[in-house]
Design a protein around this motif. Structure first.
Motif, PDB file in Angstrom:
ATOM      1  N   ALA A   1       0.826  -1.211   0.000  1.00 19.50           N
ATOM      2  CA  ALA A   1       0.000   0.000   0.000  1.00 19.50           C
ATOM      3  C   ALA A   1       0.860   1.262   0.000  1.00 19.50           C
ATOM      4  O   ALA A   1       0.439   2.308  -0.514  1.00 19.50           O
ATOM      5  CB  ALA A   1      -0.928   0.005   1.216  1.00 19.50           C
ATOM      6  N   ASP A   2       2.071   1.172   0.562  1.00 20.45           N
ATOM      7  CA  ASP A   2       2.982   2.320   0.576  1.00 20.45           C
ATOM      8  C   ASP A   2       3.510   2.640  -0.818  1.00 20.45           C
ATOM      9  O   ASP A   2       3.994   3.745  -1.060  1.00 20.45           O
ATOM     10  CB  ASP A   2       4.185   2.050   1.495  1.00 20.45           C
ATOM     11  N   LEU A   3       3.453   1.665  -1.706  1.00 15.19           N
ATOM     12  CA  LEU A   3       4.021   1.806  -3.046  1.00 15.19           C
ATOM     13  C   LEU A   3       2.985   1.990  -4.142  1.00 15.19           C
ATOM     14  O   LEU A   3       3.336   2.357  -5.258  1.00 15.19           O
ATOM     15  CB  LEU A   3       4.840   0.553  -3.385  1.00 15.19           C
ATOM     16  N   ALA A   4       1.732   1.725  -3.846  1.00 13.49           N
ATOM     17  CA  ALA A   4       0.671   1.711  -4.860  1.00 13.49           C
ATOM     18  C   ALA A   4       0.697   2.949  -5.755  1.00 13.49           C
ATOM     19  O   ALA A   4       0.694   4.081  -5.271  1.00 13.49           O
ATOM     20  CB  ALA A   4      -0.690   1.576  -4.194  1.00 13.49           C
ATOM     21  N   GLY A   5       0.768   2.689  -7.062  1.00 13.32           N
ATOM     22  CA  GLY A   5       0.725   3.751  -8.050  1.00 13.32           C
ATOM     23  C   GLY A   5       2.022   4.530  -8.209  1.00 13.32           C
ATOM     24  O   GLY A   5       2.062   5.511  -8.941  1.00 13.32           O
ATOM     25  N   LYS A   6       3.091   4.090  -7.580  1.00 14.75           N
ATOM     26  CA  LYS A   6       4.351   4.834  -7.591  1.00 14.75           C
ATOM     27  C   LYS A   6       5.471   4.048  -8.265  1.00 14.75           C
ATOM     28  O   LYS A   6       5.422   2.834  -8.359  1.00 14.75           O
ATOM     29  CB  LYS A   6       4.802   5.140  -6.155  1.00 14.75           C
ATOM     30  N   THR A   7       6.466   4.788  -8.684  1.00 18.49           N
ATOM     31  CA  THR A   7       7.749   4.207  -9.068  1.00 18.49           C
ATOM     32  C   THR A   7       8.790   4.856  -8.163  1.00 18.49           C
ATOM     33  O   THR A   7       8.790   6.081  -8.001  1.00 18.49           O
ATOM     34  CB  THR A   7       8.102   4.472 -10.545  1.00 18.49           C
ATOM     35  N   ILE A   8       9.624   4.036  -7.552  1.00 23.17           N
ATOM     36  CA  ILE A   8      10.645   4.565  -6.645  1.00 23.17           C
ATOM     37  C   ILE A   8      11.956   3.801  -6.827  1.00 23.17           C
ATOM     38  O   ILE A   8      11.962   2.685  -7.339  1.00 23.17           O
ATOM     39  CB  ILE A   8      10.223   4.490  -5.159  1.00 23.17           C
ATOM     40  N   ASP A   9      13.015   4.428  -6.394  1.00 21.84           N
ATOM     41  CA  ASP A   9      14.310   3.774  -6.297  1.00 21.84           C
ATOM     42  C   ASP A   9      14.560   3.568  -4.813  1.00 21.84           C
ATOM     43  O   ASP A   9      14.492   4.525  -4.036  1.00 21.84           O
ATOM     44  CB  ASP A   9      15.417   4.633  -6.906  1.00 21.84           C
ATOM     45  N   ALA A  10      14.815   2.329  -4.429  1.00 17.23           N
ATOM     46  CA  ALA A  10      15.022   1.999  -3.023  1.00 17.23           C
ATOM     47  C   ALA A  10      16.460   1.532  -2.810  1.00 17.23           C
ATOM     48  O   ALA A  10      16.941   0.651  -3.523  1.00 17.23           O
ATOM     49  CB  ALA A  10      14.045   0.907  -2.590  1.00 17.23           C
TER      50      ALA A  10
END
Length: 162
Positions: free
Chosen positions: A108-117
């Motif tokens: 749910a923290d990532l929904a709909g997003k693109t991130i670099d972790a």
């Protein structure tokens, strides 16, 4: 200390299996959850060979992207056996810690997003949750397996650091 924690988290991911939603309430760590699932026997063996089980059983929290046995089997022939040799321990540690991110990151923290972790290994994972969830070229097949010290997301490929 931080390195050991990340390694422990990685071990847990590799040993994880779909479990009841209340496992985090029972106090099971990432490693305990993974060890209880036969689909992660290769991951668990790798975590033990790398000396990361204690770390991934630590306080955390950790987010582990755990490859299944099938993901390991898809590597070129002899790769897993070679990585498990004592002389390749650092390479194995690097690969396993590349599957671990500090903190507890739920889908749910990532929904709909693109991130670099940033990974415990020091590299970066490209996470795309705009249509399903992918991590680099791997697909998350089971998400949000909660543990007392973090969360496991099952993936269909072994991630390799640059």
């Amino acid at each position: 200390m931080k390195f050991r924690l990340v390694l422990s988290a990685l071990l847990a991911l590799f040993m994880v299996a779909p479990v009841a939603a209340d496992d985090h309430k029972s106090g099971k760590t990432i490693v305990e959850i993974a060890a209880s699932n036969d689909d992660f026997s290769t991951l668990v063996a790798a975590v033990k060979a790398a000396g990361l089980a204690e770390t991934l059983s630590g306080k955390g929290p950790f987010t582990v992207f755990a490859p299944t046995n099938a993901a390991f089997a898809a590597l070129p022939a002899g790769t897993v056996e070679s990585l498990l040799k004592p002389e390749n321990k650092q390479k194995l540690v690097d690969i396993l810690t590349y599957h671990v991110v500090s903190g507890k990151v739920m889908s749910a923290d990532l929904a709909g997003k693109t991130i670099d972790a940033k990974t415990v290994e020091g590299g970066t994972l490209a996470i795309d949750a705009t249509s399903g969830v992918s991590v680099n070229d791997a697909t998350v097949t089971t998400a949000d397996i909660a543990a007392s010290n973090g969360v496991i997301h099952v993936i269909d490929q072994v991630l390799l650091p640059n």
